[in-house]
Design an enzyme around this catalytic site. Structure first.
Site, short mmCIF file in Angstrom:
data_model
loop_
_atom_site.label_atom_id
_atom_site.label_comp_id
_atom_site.label_asym_id
_atom_site.label_seq_id
_atom_site.Cartn_x
_atom_site.Cartn_y
_atom_site.Cartn_z
N VAL A 120 0.86 -1.10 -0.07
CA VAL A 120 -0.09 -0.10 0.21
C VAL A 120 0.87 1.11 0.03
O VAL A 120 0.82 2.10 -0.69
CB VAL A 120 -0.96 0.15 1.03
CG1 VAL A 120 -1.70 1.17 1.46
CG2 VAL A 120 -1.89 -1.02 1.00
N LYS A 131 9.63 8.69 14.87
CA LYS A 131 8.21 8.22 14.33
C LYS A 131 7.55 6.94 15.39
O LYS A 131 6.34 6.97 15.32
CB LYS A 131 8.56 7.34 13.02
CG LYS A 131 7.34 6.26 12.41
CD LYS A 131 6.16 7.32 12.14
CE LYS A 131 5.22 6.75 11.16
NZ LYS A 131 4.54 5.36 11.56
N ASN A 166 3.78 7.54 16.93
CA ASN A 166 2.63 6.39 16.80
C ASN A 166 1.90 6.28 18.24
O ASN A 166 0.84 5.93 18.57
CB ASN A 166 3.19 4.97 16.44
CG ASN A 166 3.20 5.03 14.89
OD1 ASN A 166 3.30 6.26 14.10
ND2 ASN A 166 3.41 3.84 14.26
N GLU A 212 -0.03 8.99 18.91
CA GLU A 212 -1.45 8.54 18.28
C GLU A 212 -2.51 7.71 18.67
O GLU A 212 -3.57 7.83 18.64
CB GLU A 212 -1.06 7.98 16.90
CG GLU A 212 -1.99 7.50 15.94
CD GLU A 212 -1.30 6.65 14.59
OE1 GLU A 212 -1.55 5.49 14.20
OE2 GLU A 212 -0.38 7.28 14.03
#
Length: 628
Positions: free
Chosen positions: A176, A352, A356, A359
């Site tokens: 993806v 990163k 997350n 998040e």
């Protein structure tokens, strides 16, 4: 639209730059310019008297050639020959056009070139002057190297084959994210090569079919064979790995190594563990291969339209891929790319990972808020309307998609009501929780959000426990403004804890991290982009600890009564709100001048003689007591 390029042919005087440049220009039918023709008279006079040029002499000349390059590529490709002996000279020559510059370095020995010069009539280059050029020369890392011992015609053909026919960037893995990034790169005018494995009978012709399905990939080269893929790329090769993190990444690296050359660059764009990135960085360094660990946030749509990119590794290596990553990144409010050099080693993947973790909390808070609003008697559509009204004060990407999720119908009912309440995770929340424990940083909300997901996964046990304990949440008497304020309060604590974890990691691993820049690249393209993140850019320029900034202190104090009220009523009503409650628990602990930790330290000394310090002893001495 494919952009034009300038081919700089460089090397010491006498290596044959002009000859090769003219032949190449004739072959490609593009304009040719000899850099020596643009020297001011003062430089010509110096060289004719055997006096070497210094950096000050060259500066204006290099700027002139840079302007020439920028002017020419507006209308066509072109070739410029220039000695460009130092890296700083090449930086000036390629300023503002880095992604459109191709370097060709003509390599020869001192004696080889001196013999050539002696055969030329009216050539003013003495052996001392030639030696000064060799002394000045800083060999380029990003150039196509050609040995001048080859015939001029052969050199020209090699250059054409390498630059005209070969791709400038490679994507390994067309899942993806790999597909979206490939299309993004192609849309920005880059010529790319794409690789995807083939499995007979189940996974065949993936790269070819993908190319055929999208018109922007017309000039892209598809491959299912690794050697051909690697050989299709200009040197130094730039290959971005978009494969599953973990063992698969290591296997891909081993598959690529036999076909790579010194100076090639591998970019891991997956969600790899930052410690593994450090290991890969060190391992590939022994093989003279550069490695960049780049966190990429934004999902499928972000990867296509512009993600937030967090690259870590050697800064010089990053500069070689900077034009590609910054071109495809999202843009902030000022039009700057949401991509910046993070720091050394695994810092990009660490940042990163924390992204997350933050998040996870943001998602959990919205789930908790939705549960509170549901208990107040609102259906999903009504909850969405309430969240919609919050956009003026607390807008974010996750708030927007939660509204969409709540409004989606499936037949007569809302789809969200039909989804099994078991939340999965792919490991980054787990890694963040481990990292915060290892570094001794109280990122309690990230751990709480992770454990909330783990708890959700025990669906069968929860069903049984619901019957065993018969706990039924009671109705809530809360104002919508209090729920909004509580939500905003918890979000501030979440961002403080995430940024604090990044800051402490920077100190521990000796990474020079710029928290304000990290917040800036999180303002667009990524999952945690929000209006609050925009506010944090200026806050973090003043202090890495946002809870010490007056703007944040004022917000916290204004929201504190609401979070107290919301958490208290939810607990009394027996409604689980783990992250909302933890946010206020944390602040209460964080603002306690004299905590209960003295009792814990006394207990530790009692059973383990771990010692303690005294408040009435300023020496810092450690004491032990026989407590019996």
């Amino acid at each position: 639209m494919i952009s034009n390029n300038v081919i700089f042919i460089m090397g010491v005087s006498g290596c044959g730059k002009s000859t090769i440049g003219q032949l190449l220009a004739q072959k490609l039918n593009i304009p040719f310019f000899d850099g020596d023709d643009f020297h001011p008279q003062s430089n010509i006079d110096k060289m004719s008297h055997g006096i070497p040029l210094n950096d000050e002499d060259r500066y204006g000349w290099l700027l002139t050639l840079n302007k020439l390059a920028k002017k020419q590529i507006q209308k066509n490709n072109c070739i410029i020959v220039c000695s460009a002996l130092k890296k700083s000279y090449r930086d000036i020559l390629s300023e503002d056009v880095q992604r459109q510059v191709k370097w060709v370095y003509l390599v020869g020995t001192f004696n080889q070139i001196l013999e050539r010069i002696k055969k030329r009539e009216h050539h003013f280059m003495s052996s001392d002057l030639l030696q000064s050029q060799f002394d000045t020369l800083e060999e380029p890392k990003q150039a196509l190297e050609i040995n001048i011992g080859l015939k001029p015609e052969v050199i020209v053909e090699k250059i054409i084959k390498e630059i005209k026919m070969k791709s400038e960037f490679g994507l390994f893995g067309l899942g993806v994210m790999g597909r979206s990034l490939s299309r993004n790169l192609a849309q920005k005018g880059f010529k790319i090569s794409m690789y995807n494995r083939e499995v007979k009978g189940t996974e065949e012709g993936v790269a070819i079919r993908f190319k055929e399905a999208h018109k922007e990939l017309k000039s892209a080269q598809p491959f299912s064979e690794i050697k051909a893929f690697v050989n299709s790329l200009q040197t130094p090769r730039r290959i971005m790995l978009m494969v599953n993190a973990g063992m698969i990444t290591d296997m891909v690296i081993e598959d690529l190594i036999p076909f790579l050359s010194d100076g090639d660059i591998l970019i891991d764009g997956g969600n790899s563990n930052y410690l593994k990135t450090k290991e890969r960085y060190d391992y590939l360094k022994t093989k003279n291969i550069h490695f960049i660990g780049a966190g990429v946030s934004g999902g499928e749509e972000g990867a296509l339209k512009g993600p937030s990119i967090m690259p870590g590794g050697n800064k010089e290596t990053y500069n070689l891929i900077k034009p590609y990553l910054e071109s495809i990144a999202a843009k902030d409010a000022n039009g700057l790319p949401c991509c910046t050099y993070i720091g050394e080693e695994g810092s990009g993947h660490f940042v990163k990972m924390v992204h997350n973790g933050v998040e996870y909390v943001e998602m959990q808070l919205l789930a908790e808020v939705s549960t509170i609003l549901k208990l107040k008697g609102n259906n999903p559509n009504e909850i969405a309307d309430i969240l919609e009204s919050w956009k003026s004060k607390a807008d974010s990407y996750l708030l927007g998609i939660t509204i969409d999720v709540l409004r989606k119908k499936d037949g007569e009912d809302w789809l969200v009501n039909k989804i099994v309440d078991k939340a999965g995770n792919k490991g980054t929340g787990n890694w963040t929780t481990i990292a915060t424990a290892q570094l001794g940083v109280p990122s309690t909300l990230i751990a709480t959000a992770l454990f909330a997901r783990y708890t959700s996964f025990y669906k069968e046990e929860r069903l049984q426990s619901s019957e065993n304990f018969n706990i039924k949440p009671a109705s809530l008497n809360l104002e919508i403004i209090d729920i909004l304020n509580a939500y905003q309060f918890a979000r501030i604590i979440n961002h403080y804890q995430g940024l604090k974890l990044i800051s402490e990691a920077g100190r521990s691993y000796k990474w020079e991290l710029n928290l304000s820049e990290i917040a800036r690249i999180w303002t667009n393209g990524c999952i945690i982009k929000s209006d609050f993140m925009v506010d944090l850019i200026s806050v973090l320029k003043e202090n890495d600890n946002i809870l010490s900034h007056q703007f944040i202190i004022d917000l916290i104090q204004s929201f504190k009564p609401s979070i107290n009220k919301v958490v208290a009523q939810c607990v009394l009503s027996e409604l689980a709100i783990p992250c909302l409650s933890e946010s206020v628990n944390f602040l209460n602990a964080y603002t306690t001048a004299n905590s209960s930790a003295n009792i814990i330290q006394a207990q530790r000394d009692y059973f383990g003689a771990h010692t303690y310090q005294r408040i009435d002893d300023d020496s810092g001495k450690f004491h032990h007591t026989n407590w019996k």
